[in-house]
Design a protein around this motif. Sequence first.
Motif, mmCIF file in Angstrom:
data_model
loop_
_atom_site.group_PDB
_atom_site.id
_atom_site.type_symbol
_atom_site.label_atom_id
_atom_site.label_comp_id
_atom_site.label_asym_id
_atom_site.label_seq_id
_atom_site.Cartn_x
_atom_site.Cartn_y
_atom_site.Cartn_z
ATOM 1 N N ASP A 121 -0.915 -6.055 -2.786
ATOM 2 C CA ASP A 121 0.268 -6.096 -2.284
ATOM 3 C C ASP A 121 1.306 -5.806 -3.451
ATOM 4 O OD1 ASP A 121 -1.073 -6.816 0.085
ATOM 5 O OD2 ASP A 121 -0.279 -8.693 0.008
ATOM 6 N N VAL A 167 4.294 -2.574 -0.198
ATOM 7 C CA VAL A 167 3.040 -2.080 0.436
ATOM 8 C C VAL A 167 2.078 -3.379 0.500
ATOM 9 C CG1 VAL A 167 3.294 0.198 -0.340
ATOM 10 C CG2 VAL A 167 2.231 -1.395 -1.814
ATOM 11 N N ARG A 168 1.023 -3.096 1.393
ATOM 12 C CA ARG A 168 -0.007 -4.085 1.614
ATOM 13 C C ARG A 168 -1.321 -3.594 1.363
ATOM 14 N NH1 ARG A 168 3.013 -7.953 1.044
ATOM 15 N NH2 ARG A 168 4.699 -8.380 2.537
ATOM 16 N N GLN A 171 -3.422 -0.647 3.147
ATOM 17 C CA GLN A 171 -2.355 0.435 3.636
ATOM 18 C C GLN A 171 -2.796 1.850 3.137
ATOM 19 O OE1 GLN A 171 1.685 -0.707 3.009
ATOM 20 N NE2 GLN A 171 2.475 1.156 4.029
ATOM 21 N N GLY A 190 4.500 6.441 4.493
ATOM 22 C CA GLY A 190 3.312 5.494 4.825
ATOM 23 C C GLY A 190 3.247 5.609 6.339
#
Length: 190
Positions: A121, A167-168, A171, A190
Amino acid sequence: PEPVDVVVSETLGNQPFEEGILASLADASRRLTRPGARFIPSAIELLAFLVQSPDSVQEDYGLDLSCLSEWSEQAGQRRGLAEPQQVREWTFLAQEVPLARAQSPWDSVWEGEASLLIDHDGRVDAVVMAFRAHLSPENTLSTCPFEASRDCHWSNPVYWLAHPLEVRTGQILRLHWDLRPDAQAVRLDG
């Protein structure tokens, strides 16, 4: 006057293809070599890293330049250079991503896209480019932040995003890159 068995070239730029190494080696291959000639480097890999930079890096010289984001986006992407030792200290959000591999017959590599899987993350502030030049089966010359030697004189091109991207883990992003001399830019979707 006679064809050669080995071609050695060190026309690598910070962005490895910017000094014309691919065109030079392609020309040498056509005009100057015997069949089966060796090239040093034998291959050049172009790599990318997604990074979150320390806040002090984003604020050039202690000034918050975020108000320039809109202008930066309209005028073209803000690019810079950072030494691999400096980049090493930043937060890496994904594994290195191979963008291109150039080798004999030394075709030009200027644009493309790649998928990236986010490992941590965070906030993507920039895309950092690096190269790995294969000199022999046992030896490479690298500007990758964790591989570059302390005396490496090349820097890493840094393409700052006009708007950082949260962002995670897990992803997947698409990285579009264009390194033509008149249109250098990267874009993340994304």
